[in-house]
Write a protein that holds these residues in place. Structure first.
Motif, short mmCIF file in Angstrom:
data_model
loop_
_atom_site.label_atom_id
_atom_site.label_comp_id
_atom_site.label_asym_id
_atom_site.label_seq_id
_atom_site.Cartn_x
_atom_site.Cartn_y
_atom_site.Cartn_z
N ARG A 1 43.78 34.90 52.16
CA ARG A 1 42.71 34.34 51.32
C ARG A 1 42.62 32.83 51.48
NH1 ARG A 1 44.43 38.17 46.41
NH2 ARG A 1 43.71 40.08 47.41
N GLY B 1 38.17 31.31 54.26
CA GLY B 1 36.72 31.41 54.45
C GLY B 1 36.26 32.81 54.79
N ARG C 1 33.82 34.31 52.15
CA ARG C 1 32.47 33.76 52.33
C ARG C 1 31.79 34.41 53.54
NH1 ARG C 1 28.68 29.80 51.67
NH2 ARG C 1 29.67 28.81 49.88
N ASN D 1 38.44 37.95 36.83
CA ASN D 1 38.94 37.95 38.21
C ASN D 1 38.78 36.52 38.74
OD1 ASN D 1 39.20 38.06 41.01
ND2 ASN D 1 38.32 40.11 41.17
C1 LIG Z 1 37.06 37.43 46.38
C2 LIG Z 1 37.60 37.35 47.81
C3 LIG Z 1 36.95 38.48 48.62
C4 LIG Z 1 37.21 35.99 48.38
O1 LIG Z 1 37.78 35.89 49.67
P1 LIG Z 1 38.52 34.55 50.19
O2 LIG Z 1 38.71 34.73 51.64
O3 LIG Z 1 39.70 34.31 49.36
O4 LIG Z 1 37.41 33.46 49.87
P2 LIG Z 1 36.95 32.18 50.71
O5 LIG Z 1 38.15 31.47 51.25
O6 LIG Z 1 35.90 32.57 51.67
O7 LIG Z 1 36.30 31.33 49.51
C5 LIG Z 1 35.05 31.68 49.00
C6 LIG Z 1 34.52 30.54 48.17
O8 LIG Z 1 35.19 30.49 46.90
C7 LIG Z 1 35.71 29.18 46.70
N1 LIG Z 1 36.96 29.26 45.98
C8 LIG Z 1 38.01 30.01 46.28
N2 LIG Z 1 39.00 29.78 45.40
C9 LIG Z 1 38.54 28.87 44.52
C10 LIG Z 1 39.07 28.21 43.37
N3 LIG Z 1 40.31 28.46 42.96
N4 LIG Z 1 38.28 27.35 42.69
C11 LIG Z 1 37.03 27.09 43.10
N5 LIG Z 1 36.47 27.68 44.20
C12 LIG Z 1 37.23 28.56 44.89
C13 LIG Z 1 35.93 28.65 48.08
O9 LIG Z 1 35.98 27.24 48.11
C14 LIG Z 1 34.75 29.20 48.83
O10 LIG Z 1 33.58 28.43 48.61
P3 LIG Z 1 33.10 27.38 49.76
O11 LIG Z 1 33.01 28.17 51.03
O12 LIG Z 1 31.79 26.91 49.25
O13 LIG Z 1 34.17 26.32 49.82
C15 LIG Z 1 39.16 37.47 47.87
O14 LIG Z 1 39.73 36.43 47.13
C16 LIG Z 1 39.71 38.79 47.38
O15 LIG Z 1 39.88 39.73 48.16
N6 LIG Z 1 40.02 38.89 46.08
C17 LIG Z 1 40.61 40.13 45.53
C18 LIG Z 1 39.60 41.27 45.55
C19 LIG Z 1 38.28 40.86 44.92
O16 LIG Z 1 38.25 40.22 43.88
N7 LIG Z 1 37.16 41.26 45.55
C20 LIG Z 1 35.85 40.96 45.06
C21 LIG Z 1 35.27 42.14 44.37
S1 LIG Z 1 34.07 41.71 43.13
#
Ligand SMILES: CC(C)(COP(=O)(O)OP(=O)(O)OC[C@H]1O[C@@H](n2cnc3c(N)ncnc32)[C@H](O)[C@@H]1OP(=O)(O)O)[C@@H](O)C(=O)NCCC(=O)NCCS
Length: 321
Positions: free
Chosen positions: A264, A267, A270, A296
């Motif tokens: 995680r 990116g 995203r 979440n």
């Molecule tokens: C939700 C999920 C899919 C996001 O995937 P990820 O690879 O961690 O996310 P990314 O690194 O692409 O970040 C996505 C955006 O959120 C932002 N972000 C992530 N963590 C953050 C935080 N703590 N505070 C503020 N923004 C945050 C990032 O900066 C990014 O935005 P940007 O591209 O404009 O900078 C992942 O965290 C996950 O699998 N979570 C558990 C399962 C889940 O919740 N799935 C979603 C189902 S609704």
């Protein structure tokens, strides 16, 4: 409030309730024009309120000011044990001219709900600050967000270091593993979801059966040659959580996304969300809907960053302690 009377909802209240719902929806669409226009018409709103009233076990209240009905509230239980001894107010279950009076409507309706043992209560509230505030002052708190965004005007560019591609049969083992990521994450603090955890065997069997289903577009993200995440897009009509007034016309749905915990923040989330947005453009959708648990900490931050704006708040109250 001397001329105001609160009494139980009756079938004869349906036309007045449908006019109030149409008014509420017209106000809601000023802020969120992608929501479906047709329910600004009381004739179509009537279909929705009638369905809410005819749901098994439905009950509620109306507010009568002089000789005019100016508010209503309708709830019905869901049979799934997942929600506890529940009552749900769905997207067509409420409208009121003066938001403060929702507290009176709830006071009357909830007398029966709680007497019937319906102590786990869920309310889908349109994004109206005064109405949300009235519910907050009834002991409700935020549980879940429904959100929407228009499709991008131009396809969104790929990210360096990450490859996002359509999933194939060879990805089934990792897709099954990724299916467990969301329920595992949401079982933890601070979500504490009661959702069921599928087994890896069940997830594998599901993917064996569904991988070729053309109604779902499944993507995987690779980093250094390894799949680290997945996402799924489909039509909004596939989602039971977004019906009627909450179902925009011609919309796609970001139905699922997960990134392995150790990957995680790179990116990939995203990139996977954007793959669904690009797919929605190709299909010809106008907008994309998604939803998330507000507790979440990951999805509630990632999806707004991708441009999703909240349209409805699902609020929750658990009575008894
Ligand atoms: C939700 C999920 C899919 C996001 O995937 P990820 O690879 O961690 O996310 P990314 O690194 O692409 O970040 C996505 C955006 O959120 C932002 N972000 C992530 N963590 C953050 C935080 N703590 N505070 C503020 N923004 C945050 C990032 O900066 C990014 O935005 P940007 O591209 O404009 O900078 C992942 O965290 C996950 O699998 N979570 C558990 C399962 C889940 O919740 N799935 C979603 C189902 S609704």
């Amino acid at each position: 409030m001397s001329r105001v009377v609160i009494r139980p909802f009756e079938t004869a209240d349906l036309p007045a309730a449908s006019r109030l719902l149409a008014e509420r929806h017209a106000r809601h669409r000023l802020k969120h024009p992608l929501l479906p226009a047709e329910y600004e018409d009381p004739k179509l709103a009537l279909i929705e309120v009638t369905a809410a009233w005819e749901s098994e076990g439905a009950s509620g209240s109306v507010l009568v000011d002089g000789d005019e009905v100016t508010g209503y509230l309708l709830g019905a239980p869901k049979s799934s044990p997942l929600w506890g001894p529940n009552i749900w107010v769905e997207q067509a279950g409420q409208a009121v001219r003066v938001p403060e009076y929702m507290r009176d409507l709830y006071g009357a309706a909830a007398t029966k709900w709680v007497a019937d043992g319906r102590t786990a209560q869920y309310v889908l509230v349109p994004d109206d600050a005064e109405l949300v505030d009235a519910w907050f002052r009834l002991g409700f708190g935020s549980q879940h967000a429904h959100a929407i965004r228009p499709v991008p005007a131009e396809p969104l560019a790929a990210r360096p270091n990450l490859t996002v591609r359509r999933a194939g049969r060879g990805d089934i083992p990792v897709l099954a593993e990724l299916d467990l990521v969301l329920p595992r994450h949401q079982a933890l603090s601070p979500v504490f979801s009661a959702g069921e955890l599928p087994t890896l065997e069940e997830a594998l069997a599901d993917w064996e059966e569904s991988i070729d289903d053309r109604e779902y577009a499944t993507f995987v993200a690779e980093y250094n040659g390894q799949v680290i995440g997945s996402s799924i897009g489909c039509s909004i009509e596939k989602s039971s959580a977004h019906g009627g007034l909450a179902q925009p016309d011609n919309a796609g749905f970001l139905a699922y996304a997960a990134v392995l915990p150790e990957s995680r923040g790179l990116g990939a989330g995203r990139a996977l969300g954007e793959a669904v947005l690009n797919w929605a453009v190709e299909v010809g959708y106008t907008s994309v809907v998604t939803d998330w648990r507000v507790t979440n900490l990951l999805s509630s931050r990632a999806w707004p960053r991708l441009g999703f704006v909240q349209t409805f708040h699902r609020l929750h109250r658990l009575i008894g302690y």
